[in-house]
Each structure stands twice: as structure tokens, then as C-alpha cells.
Design an enzyme around this catalytic site. Sequence first.
Site, PDB file in Angstrom:
ATOM      1  N   ASP A 105     -15.131  -1.025  -9.810  1.00  0.00           N
ATOM      2  CA  ASP A 105     -16.526  -0.595  -9.932  1.00  0.00           C
ATOM      3  C   ASP A 105     -16.724   0.278 -11.156  1.00  0.00           C
ATOM      4  O   ASP A 105     -17.835   0.704 -11.454  1.00  0.00           O
ATOM      5  CB  ASP A 105     -16.935   0.206  -8.694  1.00  0.00           C
ATOM      6  CG  ASP A 105     -16.141   1.502  -8.589  1.00  0.00           C
ATOM      7  OD1 ASP A 105     -14.896   1.426  -8.562  1.00  0.00           O
ATOM      8  OD2 ASP A 105     -16.748   2.589  -8.537  1.00  0.00           O
ATOM      9  N   THR A 154     -13.502  -6.999  -0.005  1.00  0.00           N
ATOM     10  CA  THR A 154     -12.751  -5.776   0.301  1.00  0.00           C
ATOM     11  C   THR A 154     -13.694  -4.705   0.860  1.00  0.00           C
ATOM     12  O   THR A 154     -14.916  -4.796   0.752  1.00  0.00           O
ATOM     13  CB  THR A 154     -12.060  -5.206  -0.956  1.00  0.00           C
ATOM     14  OG1 THR A 154     -13.049  -4.576  -1.784  1.00  0.00           O
ATOM     15  CG2 THR A 154     -11.333  -6.291  -1.735  1.00  0.00           C
ATOM     16  N   ASP A 191      -7.233   2.934  -8.264  1.00  0.00           N
ATOM     17  CA  ASP A 191      -7.705   4.269  -8.647  1.00  0.00           C
ATOM     18  C   ASP A 191      -7.989   4.285 -10.150  1.00  0.00           C
ATOM     19  O   ASP A 191      -7.097   4.009 -10.953  1.00  0.00           O
ATOM     20  CB  ASP A 191      -6.641   5.304  -8.296  1.00  0.00           C
ATOM     21  CG  ASP A 191      -7.165   6.732  -8.353  1.00  0.00           C
ATOM     22  OD1 ASP A 191      -8.064   7.002  -9.169  1.00  0.00           O
ATOM     23  OD2 ASP A 191      -6.676   7.578  -7.586  1.00  0.00           O
ATOM     24  N   GLU A 220     -15.656  -3.110  -2.033  1.00  0.00           N
ATOM     25  CA  GLU A 220     -16.710  -4.001  -2.503  1.00  0.00           C
ATOM     26  C   GLU A 220     -17.899  -3.957  -1.543  1.00  0.00           C
ATOM     27  O   GLU A 220     -19.066  -3.892  -1.981  1.00  0.00           O
ATOM     28  CB  GLU A 220     -16.164  -5.420  -2.598  1.00  0.00           C
ATOM     29  CG  GLU A 220     -17.146  -6.428  -3.165  1.00  0.00           C
ATOM     30  CD  GLU A 220     -16.479  -7.767  -3.421  1.00  0.00           C
ATOM     31  OE1 GLU A 220     -15.573  -7.825  -4.267  1.00  0.00           O
ATOM     32  OE2 GLU A 220     -16.860  -8.752  -2.766  1.00  0.00           O
ATOM     33  N   GLU A 254       0.853  -1.188   0.000  1.00  0.00           N
ATOM     34  CA  GLU A 254       0.000   0.000   0.000  1.00  0.00           C
ATOM     35  C   GLU A 254       0.884   1.232   0.000  1.00  0.00           C
ATOM     36  O   GLU A 254       1.801   1.353   0.792  1.00  0.00           O
ATOM     37  CB  GLU A 254      -0.905   0.015   1.242  1.00  0.00           C
ATOM     38  CG  GLU A 254      -1.738   1.275   1.397  1.00  0.00           C
ATOM     39  CD  GLU A 254      -2.619   1.584   0.191  1.00  0.00           C
ATOM     40  OE1 GLU A 254      -2.512   2.714  -0.338  1.00  0.00           O
ATOM     41  OE2 GLU A 254      -3.396   0.692  -0.235  1.00  0.00           O
ATOM     42  N   LYS A 297     -10.242  11.089 -15.330  1.00  0.00           N
ATOM     43  CA  LYS A 297      -9.969  12.176 -16.274  1.00  0.00           C
ATOM     44  C   LYS A 297      -9.006  11.700 -17.353  1.00  0.00           C
ATOM     45  O   LYS A 297      -8.024  11.013 -17.080  1.00  0.00           O
ATOM     46  CB  LYS A 297      -9.389  13.379 -15.538  1.00  0.00           C
ATOM     47  CG  LYS A 297     -10.363  14.060 -14.579  1.00  0.00           C
ATOM     48  CD  LYS A 297      -9.744  15.290 -13.943  1.00  0.00           C
ATOM     49  CE  LYS A 297     -10.724  15.979 -13.008  1.00  0.00           C
ATOM     50  NZ  LYS A 297     -10.135  17.185 -12.372  1.00  0.00           N
TER      51      LYS A 297
END
Length: 218
Positions: free
Chosen positions: A155, A193, A119, A196, A69, A123
Site C-alpha cells: 500500500d 489478504t 513492512d 488488502e 511468518e 524511516k
Amino acid sequence: MISPGAELQQDRPDARDVEICIRQFDDGLSFSSMFSTSNPIEVEIGSGRGRFIIKSARENPHVNYLGIERAYKFFHFMKQRVEEAQVDNVRLLQAEADYFIWGYVPPESVQAFHIYFPDPWPKTKHRRRRIVNPDFFDLLCGRLVPGGCIHLATDFAEYFEIMLKTGRGCAGFEEIYCRRIDPAGIDPESAATHYERRFFMHGLPIYRAAYRKAGPQP
């Protein structure tokens, strides 16, 4: 006074520590030394709050999990949760995943990579920052054992199309599954997660796919 060599000793991997540091592996990374076992290795890229890695470690005690992470806030929250969960088969690293994998992870050493809800950088000018791309897939392919897998979830429907195009276009992989999961009838608490779970609670679908490297399954 610090005894000679004490600083070097602090930089060496310690199987008792949940958190590891890149500098520990300047002389080479050994997963068996990191975990003090030779169990299969699975890596989660972008572990967030740690829900997946804790749940997986509990359900699969004979698999070792490395969570990567980059964000300081999420990393330290996840570290606290992993320590409280007292799972011995988890190690955590705060780093840029592509840099660590490229520079330190040995070839054909990982059983699976998990990339869940990265992520999406929606854009147009930011899309080059998306972690799922052909070059990154090629990098992961080289670190997977034959038969190893890459698991993906998002998603963001447009990003999912890019994921599919990437996986299907990468030589040496076969698609295991590709599906849209609607939340109707699903218990949000069963989610793998944090993201989720949140999407299911709000009645939103998610998308999943997985790709297997050619070769016998591990």
C-alpha cells in the site's frame, strides 16, 4: 522413558502436521516428503493472519503452499485458522524467511513466491531492513523453477517504486504486470489478504506487480 531415537523421530517432517520446524531439515529439505506429494510449491513470505494461504489452498488443491511468518503472535493465530480450515496442502514455518530460503530451500524447487504488504520501514534509517531488495531477488531467482514467478503487493507508493526498480533491474526476470488498484467498486471481501481487505474498506489504493523468471512456464 523415551525410547532411543524417539527425539530424532520428533524432529522429522510429518505430513500430518501443519507446523514444521527448521531443525527437521538439517539433513536436507524435500518438499515431496513435507507434503507427501510432488505437487508444485508456492511460498508466501510474511503470511500474517493466513487469509491468502487458506483461500489459495482451497482454490488450488493441486498446489502445495508453504507460509513463512516470523512474528509469534501472527504465526499462532494463522496456525489455528489453517487447522480449522482443514486444508491438507498447507505447511507453516515460524522463521526468518531469508535465512530459511538461503539455507534450506533447494535450487529451482519453487513455482512462485508471494510477498504481500511487507513492512515498508518508512524511516530512512530503517530502509535497509526492507525485504525486497536486489540481493533478496537474486536469492529467490535461484530457488524458482524456470518460468516461476514473484508476486508483490504493497500500500506504500514509495516502497512500490523500489519494488519496481528491483524487479526491473534483476537479470533473468520479465515484468508480467504492474498496476495500481483503486478500491472503487471492489468488494473488500474479495481481497486476497487481510491488509488488502482493510485498505479497500478504508477506500485506499494498493499496488501490485509480478516478475517471471526466464524459461518455460511451469
